[in-house]
Write a protein that holds these residues in place. Structure first.
Motif, short mmCIF file in Angstrom:
data_model
loop_
_atom_site.label_atom_id
_atom_site.label_comp_id
_atom_site.label_asym_id
_atom_site.label_seq_id
_atom_site.Cartn_x
_atom_site.Cartn_y
_atom_site.Cartn_z
N VAL A 115 0.84 -1.20 0.00
CA VAL A 115 0.00 0.00 0.00
C VAL A 115 0.87 1.25 0.00
N ALA A 116 1.94 1.25 0.81
CA ALA A 116 2.85 2.40 0.85
C ALA A 116 3.52 2.61 -0.50
N ALA A 117 3.91 1.51 -1.17
CA ALA A 117 4.54 1.61 -2.49
C ALA A 117 3.56 2.18 -3.51
N THR A 118 2.31 1.75 -3.44
CA THR A 118 1.29 2.27 -4.35
C THR A 118 1.09 3.76 -4.12
N LEU A 119 1.05 4.17 -2.87
CA LEU A 119 0.92 5.60 -2.56
C LEU A 119 2.09 6.40 -3.10
N ARG A 120 3.29 5.85 -2.94
CA ARG A 120 4.49 6.55 -3.41
C ARG A 120 4.52 6.64 -4.94
N THR A 140 -4.29 7.39 -6.58
CA THR A 140 -4.89 6.86 -5.34
C THR A 140 -5.88 7.86 -4.75
N GLY A 141 -5.56 9.15 -4.81
CA GLY A 141 -6.48 10.17 -4.30
C GLY A 141 -7.78 10.20 -5.09
N LEU A 142 -7.70 10.11 -6.42
CA LEU A 142 -8.89 10.12 -7.26
C LEU A 142 -9.73 8.86 -7.02
N ILE A 143 -9.09 7.72 -6.95
CA ILE A 143 -9.81 6.46 -6.70
C ILE A 143 -10.46 6.51 -5.32
N GLY A 144 -9.76 7.04 -4.33
CA GLY A 144 -10.31 7.17 -2.99
C GLY A 144 -11.53 8.07 -2.95
N LEU A 145 -11.46 9.19 -3.65
CA LEU A 145 -12.59 10.13 -3.68
C LEU A 145 -13.80 9.50 -4.36
N LEU A 146 -13.59 8.87 -5.51
CA LEU A 146 -14.69 8.21 -6.22
C LEU A 146 -15.26 7.06 -5.40
N SER A 147 -14.40 6.29 -4.78
CA SER A 147 -14.86 5.14 -3.98
C SER A 147 -15.65 5.60 -2.76
N ALA A 148 -15.21 6.68 -2.14
CA ALA A 148 -15.95 7.21 -0.99
C ALA A 148 -17.35 7.65 -1.43
N LEU A 202 -6.22 12.50 3.88
CA LEU A 202 -5.27 11.37 3.85
C LEU A 202 -6.01 10.04 3.82
N GLY A 203 -7.13 9.97 4.53
CA GLY A 203 -7.93 8.74 4.51
C GLY A 203 -8.44 8.40 3.12
N LEU A 204 -8.80 9.42 2.34
CA LEU A 204 -9.23 9.17 0.96
C LEU A 204 -8.08 8.61 0.12
N PHE A 205 -6.89 9.18 0.32
CA PHE A 205 -5.72 8.65 -0.39
C PHE A 205 -5.42 7.22 0.04
N GLY A 206 -5.52 6.95 1.34
CA GLY A 206 -5.28 5.60 1.84
C GLY A 206 -6.31 4.62 1.32
N PHE A 207 -7.57 5.03 1.28
CA PHE A 207 -8.65 4.19 0.75
C PHE A 207 -8.37 3.82 -0.70
N GLY A 208 -8.02 4.83 -1.49
CA GLY A 208 -7.70 4.59 -2.90
C GLY A 208 -6.47 3.73 -3.07
#
Length: 191
Positions: free
Chosen positions: A70-75, A81-89, A174-180
């Motif tokens: 997950v950390a590697a994907t964020l990096r 990840t932010g866009l996917i997190g926002l849409l998923s939320a 940050l939670g949205l980025f983590g979710f994505g």
């Protein structure tokens, strides 16, 4: 001569740790700290931070490869990840509204909410690992263990969460980025 506290002039004042902590506690606001929208007593704020650190470290012990992925994907893909997190939320919120409208769907709403919370929490632990890696690299100590990185990042994120009014907003973003990041990591592993 003597000082107002009864000491002779020229002697050093020696405070014990409980006296120092008492003096620092007296400086805190009387109504508690603004932790989110409502002021919370310091004990609840510290309980939250300690609970967060315990969950982060336990996840690092039991799921080290997943947290690292997950950390590697964020990096590697921060904007994605932010866009996917926002849409998923948004999708989770829509599902919760649809499920809540029916009596049978109420347990599904609770299940979807708990699942989304768990995914977001796991994403935040990935963010803690990434923050810890970045912080230790900044002070030229990048060889620390993943658990040390999670602990350092978790403490830093816990301190950010304690910021009055801004802390919960930063954690929400940050939670949205983590979710994505968790969802994108899962999709990448499936492929």
């Amino acid at each position: 001569g003597t000082t107002p506290d009864g000491r002779e002039r020229g002697t050093r004042l020696r405070l014990t740790p409980p006296e120092i902590l008492g003096a620092l506690y007296a400086l805190l606001p009387k109504g508690g700290m603004a932790f989110g929208f409502f002021p919370w007593p310091l004990s609840r704020v510290l309980l939250f931070v300690l609970g967060w650190l315990a969950l982060a470290l336990l996840s690092g012990v039991f799921f080290p490869q997943q947290v690292a992925a997950v950390a590697a994907t964020l990096r590697d893909h921060p904007l994605r990840t932010g866009l996917i997190g926002l849409l998923s939320a948004g999708v989770v919120g829509l599902l919760a509204v649809v499920f809540t409208m029916s009596l049978i769907g109420l347990p599904l709403t609770i299940l979807v909410g708990l699942l989304a919370w768990a995914v977001q929490l796991f994403g935040m632990i990935g963010i803690a690992l990434l923050v810890g890696q970045t912080a230790t690299a900044a002070v030229q100590r990048p060889r620390d263990s993943a658990l040390a990185h999670i602990l350092i990042g978790g403490i830093l994120l816990g301190l950010v969460r304690m910021l009055p009014f801004l802390g919960w907003i930063i954690w929400l973003i940050l939670g949205l980025f983590g979710f994505g990041a968790v969802l994108l990591t899962r999709v990448r592993q499936e492929r």
